[in-house]
Design an enzyme around this catalytic site. Structure first.
Site, PDB file in Angstrom:
ATOM      1  N   ARG A  44     -23.111   0.642  43.672  1.00 43.58           N
ATOM      2  CA  ARG A  44     -21.826   1.358  43.706  1.00 43.58           C
ATOM      3  C   ARG A  44     -21.770   2.391  44.831  1.00 43.58           C
ATOM      4  NH1 ARG A  44     -18.928   1.117  38.589  1.00 43.58           N
ATOM      5  NH2 ARG A  44     -19.072  -1.073  38.175  1.00 43.58           N
ATOM      6  N   ARG A  48     -15.616   5.618  43.944  1.00 40.99           N
ATOM      7  CA  ARG A  48     -14.715   6.750  43.724  1.00 40.99           C
ATOM      8  C   ARG A  48     -15.271   8.112  44.122  1.00 40.99           C
ATOM      9  NH1 ARG A  48     -12.776   4.984  37.822  1.00 40.99           N
ATOM     10  NH2 ARG A  48     -14.984   4.525  37.832  1.00 40.99           N
ATOM     11  N   ARG A  57      -7.811   3.562  48.364  1.00 37.81           N
ATOM     12  CA  ARG A  57      -7.515   2.968  47.060  1.00 37.81           C
ATOM     13  C   ARG A  57      -6.170   3.470  46.513  1.00 37.81           C
ATOM     14  NH1 ARG A  57      -6.938   2.021  42.425  1.00 37.81           N
ATOM     15  NH2 ARG A  57      -8.439   2.009  40.718  1.00 37.81           N
ATOM     16  N   ASP A  93     -16.320  -7.356  42.667  1.00 40.20           N
ATOM     17  CA  ASP A  93     -16.681  -7.035  41.286  1.00 40.20           C
ATOM     18  C   ASP A  93     -17.234  -8.263  40.589  1.00 40.20           C
ATOM     19  OD1 ASP A  93     -16.336  -4.551  39.407  1.00 40.20           O
ATOM     20  OD2 ASP A  93     -15.992  -6.325  38.183  1.00 40.20           O
ATOM     21  N   TYR A 170     -18.246 -10.156  28.800  1.00 43.10           N
ATOM     22  CA  TYR A 170     -16.912  -9.622  29.133  1.00 43.10           C
ATOM     23  C   TYR A 170     -15.812 -10.575  28.688  1.00 43.10           C
ATOM     24  CZ  TYR A 170     -18.200  -5.459  31.754  1.00 43.10           C
ATOM     25  OH  TYR A 170     -18.639  -4.215  32.099  1.00 43.10           O
TER      26      TYR A 170
HETATM   27  O1  CP3 Z   1     -22.153  -1.618  44.329  1.00 38.48           O
HETATM   28  C1  CP3 Z   1     -21.177  -1.664  45.091  1.00 38.48           C
HETATM   29  O2  CP3 Z   1     -20.775  -0.699  45.790  1.00 38.48           O
HETATM   30  C2  CP3 Z   1     -20.507  -3.002  45.289  1.00 38.48           C
HETATM   31  C3  CP3 Z   1     -19.343  -3.236  44.512  1.00 38.48           C
HETATM   32  C4  CP3 Z   1     -19.487  -3.348  43.011  1.00 38.48           C
HETATM   33  C5  CP3 Z   1     -18.485  -2.881  42.121  1.00 38.48           C
HETATM   34  N1  CP3 Z   1     -18.806  -3.284  40.867  1.00 38.48           N
HETATM   35  C6  CP3 Z   1     -17.315  -2.121  42.543  1.00 38.48           C
HETATM   36  C7  CP3 Z   1     -16.530  -1.396  41.527  1.00 38.48           C
HETATM   37  C8  CP3 Z   1     -20.459  -3.978  42.228  1.00 38.48           C
HETATM   38  C9  CP3 Z   1     -21.779  -4.587  42.666  1.00 38.48           C
HETATM   39  C10 CP3 Z   1     -20.002  -3.942  40.881  1.00 38.48           C
HETATM   40  C11 CP3 Z   1     -20.746  -4.564  39.774  1.00 38.48           C
HETATM   41  C12 CP3 Z   1     -20.238  -4.398  38.404  1.00 38.48           C
HETATM   42  N2  CP3 Z   1     -18.948  -4.397  37.967  1.00 38.48           N
HETATM   43  C13 CP3 Z   1     -21.071  -4.314  37.280  1.00 38.48           C
HETATM   44  C14 CP3 Z   1     -22.571  -4.402  37.303  1.00 38.48           C
HETATM   45  C15 CP3 Z   1     -23.210  -3.126  37.739  1.00 38.48           C
HETATM   46  C16 CP3 Z   1     -23.356  -2.129  36.679  1.00 38.48           C
HETATM   47  O3  CP3 Z   1     -22.779  -1.009  36.861  1.00 38.48           O
HETATM   48  O4  CP3 Z   1     -24.044  -2.384  35.710  1.00 38.48           O
HETATM   49  C17 CP3 Z   1     -20.250  -4.196  36.142  1.00 38.48           C
HETATM   50  C18 CP3 Z   1     -20.721  -4.057  34.706  1.00 38.48           C
HETATM   51  C19 CP3 Z   1     -18.901  -4.272  36.590  1.00 38.48           C
HETATM   52  C20 CP3 Z   1     -17.650  -4.259  35.767  1.00 38.48           C
HETATM   53  C21 CP3 Z   1     -16.880  -3.057  36.090  1.00 38.48           C
HETATM   54  N3  CP3 Z   1     -16.125  -2.911  37.229  1.00 38.48           N
HETATM   55  C22 CP3 Z   1     -16.833  -1.838  35.364  1.00 38.48           C
HETATM   56  C23 CP3 Z   1     -17.495  -1.566  34.027  1.00 38.48           C
HETATM   57  C24 CP3 Z   1     -16.050  -0.958  36.123  1.00 38.48           C
HETATM   58  C25 CP3 Z   1     -15.834   0.510  35.843  1.00 38.48           C
HETATM   59  C26 CP3 Z   1     -14.523   0.844  35.352  1.00 38.48           C
HETATM   60  C27 CP3 Z   1     -14.335   2.338  35.476  1.00 38.48           C
HETATM   61  O5  CP3 Z   1     -13.191   2.735  35.319  1.00 38.48           O
HETATM   62  O6  CP3 Z   1     -15.304   3.070  35.759  1.00 38.48           O
HETATM   63  C28 CP3 Z   1     -15.622  -1.637  37.274  1.00 38.48           C
HETATM   64  C29 CP3 Z   1     -14.743  -1.111  38.341  1.00 38.48           C
HETATM   65  C30 CP3 Z   1     -15.375  -0.937  39.671  1.00 38.48           C
HETATM   66  N4  CP3 Z   1     -16.174  -1.860  40.274  1.00 38.48           N
HETATM   67  C31 CP3 Z   1     -15.184   0.183  40.543  1.00 38.48           C
HETATM   68  C32 CP3 Z   1     -15.898  -0.123  41.712  1.00 38.48           C
HETATM   69  C33 CP3 Z   1     -15.974   0.712  42.965  1.00 38.48           C
HETATM   70  C34 CP3 Z   1     -14.313   1.405  40.266  1.00 38.48           C
HETATM   71  C35 CP3 Z   1     -12.909   0.960  40.388  1.00 38.48           C
HETATM   72  C36 CP3 Z   1     -11.918   2.064  40.742  1.00 38.48           C
HETATM   73  O7  CP3 Z   1     -11.724   2.350  41.945  1.00 38.48           O
HETATM   74  O8  CP3 Z   1     -11.280   2.599  39.834  1.00 38.48           O
END
Ligand code: CP3
Length: 362
Positions: A44, A48, A57, A93, A170
């Site tokens: 990540r 944000r 964004r 994602d 999911y």
């Molecule tokens: O790591 C990186 O920078 C690459 C991009 C990446 C994202 N998600 C961007 C993202 C990667 C590799 C992921 C993987 C991901 N997504 C996982 C596995 C990693 C982990 O944390 O265990 C999981 C479980 C997800 C599913 C997911 N996507 C969740 C639970 C969320 C969070 C929702 C929240 O509101 O916090 C996301 C959203 C997400 N994926 C964001 C980003 C940058 C935030 C989105 C935003 O801008 O609001």
């Protein structure tokens, strides 16, 4: 910025890259060859906590950004320019494949992802589409090509997907879950349905990863973020076979494969038996135990608690050095967090961690 120069971790000054490139350092560590210092990136790392991410964004949904190659490539590059990580991870994602299979995926502030419809019976399973990676997720290939062009061969580029179990959880739960009640209910109570769903998803993920390598990814990471919710025996019997199949398919592309499981300390040997080149571990895993388990078999990545990045800067530097001391002489270690950077993390603490890494062992 041209490759060959990188901004010194948050200081704004340009310094030359040593004779060994960050990409060589990263791939060398994954091959368990000794390096001048461990390579590093953070899960990540684009997100944000960065004001420049917030700016791009704003006014767009998360999935809009993911599906726009120009924006996705730009977001991928943001942390590299600021902090000079050895590897970039493509902005996307793990829920892109379920979306390509016809499930609606939305993200609502504070509620995490929402998937609709959920897949809890054969009728829903039959309605799922098999997707063609190039045709249906071509935006990801385009984003990877853009980043590859910008990075040159100087820095590594990581592609990824969710592991079959995490992806399926999911699809069954319809979002994030604490206890995975419905997933476990079906895993144990309707094994034929659960196994069929796992097989269906696994078959999609192999070509999806291969597409990412064809578009320029130098390494692949498979996220089994929720695999740690299962006991060892269940994981070994019901989840590991699909995961092993996916790891084999991913490795057939010719690039190294990293396997990440959050809360997977009790699964180390089961995960290693799936054959990844590296295991990415969280902060609860004992370093000595992880080193013993992986020695001669796989590289290691991670182990720093992401909450350390909320501490004062001197603590961030000290804890970064501590994790490096634990692993730097291990044949094959990649510096990373034990899970993703949290949204309120101060960027200057991420800079402090990478400055410490870049100066190592200095
Ligand atoms: O790591 C990186 O920078 C690459 C991009 C990446 C994202 N998600 C961007 C993202 C990667 C590799 C992921 C993987 C991901 N997504 C996982 C596995 C990693 C982990 O944390 O265990 C999981 C479980 C997800 C599913 C997911 N996507 C969740 C639970 C969320 C969070 C929702 C929240 O509101 O916090 C996301 C959203 C997400 N994926 C964001 C980003 C940058 C935030 C989105 C935003 O801008 O609001």
């Amino acid at each position: 910025m041209r490759s060959g120069a990188v901004r010194g971790g948050g200081t704004g000054k340009l310094c030359p890259v040593n004779s060994i490139s960050p990409k060589e350092r990263f791939l060398g560590a994954l091959s368990r060859r000794p390096q001048d210092r461990p390579p590093g990136w953070m899960m990540r790392q684009a997100g944000r906590y960065l004001p420049e991410y917030q700016a791009l964004r704003s006014g767009r949904s998360f999935m809009e950004c993911v599906r726009n190659p120009e924006i996705a490539a730009e977001i991928t590059m943001q942390p590299i320019r600021r902090f000079g990580m050895d590897a970039a991870v493509i902005f996307s994602d793990i829920l892109v494949p379920p979306a390509a299979m016809g499930i609606g995926v939305e993200f609502h502030e504070g509620r995490g992802p929402l998937l609709d419809p959920v897949v809890r019976d054969e009728a829903a399973l039959e309605r799922l589409a098999d997707f063609d990676a190039e045709r249906d997720t071509g935006f990801l290939a385009q984003a990877l090509r853009r980043v590859r062009a910008e990075l040159g061969e100087e820095r590594a580029l990581i592609g990824f997907c969710g592991a079959p179990f995490t992806t399926v959880s999911y699809m069954i739960e319809g979002g994030s879950s604490r206890s995975f009640e419905r997933t476990k209910e079906l895993l144990h109570g309707r094994p034929d349905f659960f196994d069929a769903l796992m097989a269906r998803v696994t078959a999609q993920l192999g070509p999806y990863l291969a597409m990412q390598v064809a578009a320029g990814a130098d390494a692949l990471q498979i996220f089994d973020s929720w695999g740690g919710a299962l006991d060892r025996e269940t994981y070994a019997a019901r989840v590991a076979p699909s995961l092993r199949r996916l790891v084999v398919e991913a490795k057939a592309t010719g690039v190294p494969v990293v396997l990440y499981v959050n809360g997977g300390g009790h699964l180390l040997d089961v995960l290693l038996a799936c054959g990844p080149d590296a295991l990415s571990i969280d902060w609860r895993v004992d370093a000595a135990e992880a080193r013993r388990a992986t020695l001669g078999r796989a590289a290691l990545q991670g182990n720093l608690d992401p909450c350390i990045l909320f501490a004062p800067e001197d603590v961030v530097r000290r804890e970064t050095r501590r994790v490096l001391e634990r692993f730097a002489d291990h044949p094959g270690y990649v510096f990373n967090l034990g899970s993703g950077i949290l949204p309120k993390t101060p960027p200057q603490n991420v800079a402090a961690a990478f400055e410490t890494l870049h100066a190592w062992p200095g």
